[in-house]
Design a protein around this motif. Structure first.
Motif: not given
Ligand code: BTN
Length: 240
Positions: A199-203, A209-211, A224-225, A238-240
């Motif tokens: 999933k895409n997540v916000f760090v 955002e990363f995967f 990963r980005d 968090e989930f993006s």
């Protein structure tokens, strides 16, 4: 380590109570369990809603002497809870890295681990576990209504808190003391329960955002980005 479990009617926080016990010397119990908390604490300085009689509020005290990878403690505890929910409540839960247990209607459990040091050496891990057992989403305070859930909300069943607490303590013992899994197996099992992988997540610490691609061998979230890969070990994701 003792087998003793301390049961309290009301306390500020089982984590704080366990912390006091560890620092004051004397017999260290296996766990502290309370029926309600007046100052239940969560990650990032947040509070943990802990009303009387409706949830499990407990701190499992782990002697860290035989723990190889300290970073895996919270993840392993999440797995212990997820397995109990599956076996005794027939619920398939997922683990939102690093420490939330999710059901389809929201977050049902949070875990907060504190390490206790003595003369500069890590001696204990206080694994605080909070689970919303009975009650409905509508009963929660406004600010968590949309994100939190209870076992009752999800299943229309009121589970026996004491029974589930006992099973969680037994499973924590199996994982941490009896080593029912190798660390590699813990990571594999956590991956199977992971809510974030793929999933895409916000760090938050990176403010982008990363995967989410993997869980590292020491419990970090691998993200990963493009060509860039990072392993996140702490902070909010968090989930993006
Ligand atoms: C989180 O969701 O951020 C972690 C919540 C952890 C709550 C538990 S309840 C028992 C123990 N005592 C506390 O004060 N906090 C943990």
């Amino acid at each position: 380590m003792s087998e003793k479990i301390i049961y309290l009617k009301e306390i500020d926080s089982t984590n704080v109570y366990a912390d006091r016990l560890c620092r004051n010397g004397g017999e260290i119990p296996l766990a502290v369990v309370a029926d309600s908390q007046t100052k239940g604490s969560g990650r990032m300085g947040r509070s943990f809603h802990s009303p009387k009689g409706t949830g499990i509020y407990m701190t499992y005290i782990l002697d860290t002497e035989n723990v190889e990878t300290l970073n895996l403690i919270t993840t392993s505890a999440g797995l212990a809870v997820a397995e109990v929910l599956e076996e005794y409540c027939s619920l398939v839960s997922s683990i939102k890295w690093p420490n939330d247990i999710l059901l389809s209607s929201g977050k049902v459990c949070g875990i907060l681990t504190r390490l206790i040091t003595e003369e500069g050496k890590i001696k204990f891990a206080l694994i605080g576990i909070g689970i919303n057992v009975s009650g409905k989403k509508k009963d929660f305070p406004e600010e968590i209504k949309d994100v939190a859930t209870t076992l009752e909300e999800e299943t229309e069943t009121i589970f026996d808190k004491n029974f589930l607490t006992q099973k969680i303590i037994e499973n924590l013992n199996e994982i941490f003391i009896n080593k029912k899994y190798t660390e590699k197996q813990i990571v594999e099992n956590v991956k199977k329960h992971s809510a974030m992988l793929g999933k895409n997540v916000f760090v938050k610490s990176e403010d982008r955002e990363f995967f989410a691609v993997d869980i590292s061998s020491d419990g970090g979230l691998v993200v990963r980005d493009g060509e860039e890969t990072k392993v996140i070990h702490s902070g909010e994701v968090e989930f993006s």
